[in-house]
Scaffold this motif. Structure first.
Motif, PDB file in Angstrom:
ATOM      1  N   MET A   1     -21.602 -10.622 -28.971  1.00 55.45           N
ATOM      2  CA  MET A   1     -21.844  -9.771 -27.832  1.00 55.45           C
ATOM      3  C   MET A   1     -20.509  -9.489 -27.134  1.00 55.45           C
ATOM      4  N   THR A   2     -20.225  -8.215 -26.916  1.00 62.41           N
ATOM      5  CA  THR A   2     -18.975  -7.872 -26.244  1.00 62.41           C
ATOM      6  C   THR A   2     -19.122  -8.028 -24.741  1.00 62.41           C
ATOM      7  N   LYS A   3     -18.026  -8.427 -24.138  1.00 67.75           N
ATOM      8  CA  LYS A   3     -18.003  -8.641 -22.699  1.00 67.75           C
ATOM      9  C   LYS A   3     -17.903  -7.291 -21.989  1.00 67.75           C
ATOM     10  N   LYS A   4     -18.771  -7.068 -21.027  1.00 69.79           N
ATOM     11  CA  LYS A   4     -18.778  -5.815 -20.282  1.00 69.79           C
ATOM     12  C   LYS A   4     -17.592  -5.786 -19.313  1.00 69.79           C
ATOM     13  N   PRO A   5     -16.822  -4.709 -19.318  1.00 67.01           N
ATOM     14  CA  PRO A   5     -15.687  -4.635 -18.396  1.00 67.01           C
ATOM     15  C   PRO A   5     -16.148  -4.712 -16.938  1.00 67.01           C
ATOM     16  N   LYS A   6     -15.304  -5.265 -16.101  1.00 65.79           N
ATOM     17  CA  LYS A   6     -15.614  -5.417 -14.678  1.00 65.79           C
ATOM     18  C   LYS A   6     -14.726  -4.506 -13.844  1.00 65.79           C
ATOM     19  N   ILE A   7     -15.247  -4.121 -12.695  1.00 60.24           N
ATOM     20  CA  ILE A   7     -14.451  -3.389 -11.707  1.00 60.24           C
ATOM     21  C   ILE A   7     -13.724  -4.443 -10.874  1.00 60.24           C
ATOM     22  N   ARG A   8     -12.445  -4.287 -10.741  1.00 60.26           N
ATOM     23  CA  ARG A   8     -11.627  -5.257 -10.017  1.00 60.26           C
ATOM     24  C   ARG A   8     -11.327  -4.725  -8.617  1.00 60.26           C
ATOM     25  N   VAL A   9     -11.493  -5.551  -7.598  1.00 59.30           N
ATOM     26  CA  VAL A   9     -11.150  -5.183  -6.223  1.00 59.30           C
ATOM     27  C   VAL A   9      -9.800  -5.798  -5.906  1.00 59.30           C
ATOM     28  N   ILE A  10      -8.833  -4.952  -5.536  1.00 62.41           N
ATOM     29  CA  ILE A  10      -7.480  -5.428  -5.247  1.00 62.41           C
ATOM     30  C   ILE A  10      -6.991  -4.866  -3.913  1.00 62.41           C
ATOM     31  N   THR A  11      -5.904  -5.415  -3.449  1.00 61.45           N
ATOM     32  CA  THR A  11      -5.248  -4.942  -2.244  1.00 61.45           C
ATOM     33  C   THR A  11      -3.776  -4.727  -2.574  1.00 61.45           C
ATOM     34  N   LEU A  12      -3.196  -3.645  -2.061  1.00 65.81           N
ATOM     35  CA  LEU A  12      -1.788  -3.338  -2.292  1.00 65.81           C
ATOM     36  C   LEU A  12      -1.087  -3.073  -0.968  1.00 65.81           C
ATOM     37  N   GLY A  13       0.179  -3.455  -0.890  1.00 61.79           N
ATOM     38  CA  GLY A  13       0.976  -3.235   0.312  1.00 61.79           C
ATOM     39  C   GLY A  13       2.083  -2.233   0.064  1.00 61.79           C
ATOM     40  N   LEU A  14       2.026  -1.113   0.758  1.00 59.92           N
ATOM     41  CA  LEU A  14       3.021  -0.048   0.643  1.00 59.92           C
ATOM     42  C   LEU A  14       4.133  -0.336   1.647  1.00 59.92           C
ATOM     43  N   ILE A  15       5.296  -0.745   1.143  1.00 55.64           N
ATOM     44  CA  ILE A  15       6.439  -1.031   2.007  1.00 55.64           C
ATOM     45  C   ILE A  15       7.512   0.006   1.726  1.00 55.64           C
ATOM     46  N   GLN A  16       7.821   0.787   2.740  1.00 55.81           N
ATOM     47  CA  GLN A  16       8.786   1.870   2.622  1.00 55.81           C
ATOM     48  C   GLN A  16       9.946   1.605   3.576  1.00 55.81           C
ATOM     49  N   ASP A  17      11.151   1.792   3.076  1.00 55.50           N
ATOM     50  CA  ASP A  17      12.362   1.662   3.883  1.00 55.50           C
ATOM     51  C   ASP A  17      13.162   2.951   3.711  1.00 55.50           C
ATOM     52  N   LYS A  18      13.053   3.824   4.684  1.00 58.50           N
ATOM     53  CA  LYS A  18      13.667   5.162   4.621  1.00 58.50           C
ATOM     54  C   LYS A  18      13.221   5.865   3.339  1.00 58.50           C
ATOM     55  N   ASN A  19      14.147   6.071   2.390  1.00 60.15           N
ATOM     56  CA  ASN A  19      13.820   6.814   1.170  1.00 60.15           C
ATOM     57  C   ASN A  19      13.545   5.890  -0.017  1.00 60.15           C
ATOM     58  N   ARG A  20      13.192   4.633   0.261  1.00 62.48           N
ATOM     59  CA  ARG A  20      12.933   3.671  -0.813  1.00 62.48           C
ATOM     60  C   ARG A  20      11.539   3.066  -0.671  1.00 62.48           C
ATOM     61  N   LEU A  21      10.976   2.668  -1.812  1.00 61.29           N
ATOM     62  CA  LEU A  21       9.672   2.031  -1.848  1.00 61.29           C
ATOM     63  C   LEU A  21       9.816   0.699  -2.598  1.00 61.29           C
ATOM     64  N   PHE A  22       9.180  -0.363  -2.079  1.00 60.96           N
ATOM     65  CA  PHE A  22       9.237  -1.675  -2.715  1.00 60.96           C
ATOM     66  C   PHE A  22       8.084  -1.785  -3.705  1.00 60.96           C
ATOM     67  N   VAL A  23       8.412  -1.939  -4.981  1.00 64.62           N
ATOM     68  CA  VAL A  23       7.413  -1.913  -6.050  1.00 64.62           C
ATOM     69  C   VAL A  23       7.710  -2.974  -7.096  1.00 64.62           C
ATOM     70  N   SER A  24       6.679  -3.299  -7.868  1.00 67.82           N
ATOM     71  CA  SER A  24       6.878  -4.155  -9.038  1.00 67.82           C
ATOM     72  C   SER A  24       7.019  -3.247 -10.253  1.00 67.82           C
ATOM     73  N   GLU A  25       7.718  -3.756 -11.245  1.00 66.01           N
ATOM     74  CA  GLU A  25       7.956  -3.006 -12.466  1.00 66.01           C
ATOM     75  C   GLU A  25       7.032  -3.537 -13.550  1.00 66.01           C
ATOM     76  N   GLY A  26       6.359  -2.633 -14.236  1.00 60.39           N
ATOM     77  CA  GLY A  26       5.479  -3.022 -15.327  1.00 60.39           C
ATOM     78  C   GLY A  26       5.787  -2.222 -16.578  1.00 60.39           C
ATOM     79  N   TYR A  27       5.186  -2.622 -17.681  1.00 60.06           N
ATOM     80  CA  TYR A  27       5.417  -1.920 -18.936  1.00 60.06           C
ATOM     81  C   TYR A  27       4.128  -1.900 -19.742  1.00 60.06           C
ATOM     82  N   ASP A  28       3.752  -0.719 -20.217  1.00 57.65           N
ATOM     83  CA  ASP A  28       2.594  -0.542 -21.086  1.00 57.65           C
ATOM     84  C   ASP A  28       3.117  -0.486 -22.522  1.00 57.65           C
ATOM     85  N   SER A  29       2.817  -1.538 -23.304  1.00 60.81           N
ATOM     86  CA  SER A  29       3.375  -1.641 -24.657  1.00 60.81           C
ATOM     87  C   SER A  29       2.738  -0.658 -25.640  1.00 60.81           C
TER      88      SER A  29
END
Length: 146
Positions: A1-29
């Motif tokens: 039996m395959t596992k049914k995908p779940k909807i994930r509830v998350i929270t994100l913080g948008l931190i902006q300093d003038k013309n910059r944004l604080f972000v994490s870097e990810g990669y889709d292989s």
């Protein structure tokens, strides 16, 4: 039996300093594509999105937040590493309490057992499409500075 995908509830913080944004870097292989996203994470049962936001920043970068304002709720349906994902995002605008974070080029962080890097990215590189911000609806919440 395959596992049914779940909807994930998350929270994100948008931190902006003038013309910059604080972000994490990810990669889709599968897509062979780097992407950027504000820091945050999943809610624990019984935890508000605001409590989760503060906890996630403390766990990931040892950062305390201030000037926290709720921006809204986003829904993100996506494919990551070839698998479908679905998130409900509680989005906040916030600042770091400690000014040292604004002077750093990058901050290593840990998310579970994965080590990542958070960094300041010029907003123009995200709005131009040169770099990918996820979810893309976040661009609507970035303050345009003239």
């Amino acid at each position: 039996m395959t596992k049914k995908p779940k909807i994930r509830v998350i929270t994100l913080g948008l931190i902006q300093d003038k013309n910059r944004l604080f972000v994490s870097e990810g990669y889709d292989s599968v897509k062979h594509q780097s992407f950027y996203r504000p820091l945050g994470g999943g809610l624990d049962f019984g935890e508000t999105s605001l409590e989760a936001l503060k906890r996630e920043f403390q766990e990931e970068v040892k950062g305390e937040l201030t000037n926290i304002h709720y921006l809204g709720c986003l829904e993100n349906i996506f494919i990551y590493n070839g698998k479908p994902g679905h998130e409900i995002i509680q989005l906040y605008r916030c600042d770091f309490r400690d000014r040292k974070f604004y002077e750093l080029d990058s901050v290593p962080f840990f998310e579970g057992n994965r080590q990542g890097k958070a960094l300041w990215i010029e907003i123009d590189r995200l709005t131009s499409g040169e770099l990918v911000l996820v979810p893309h609806q976040l661009l609507d919440f970035i303050q345009k500075l003239d």
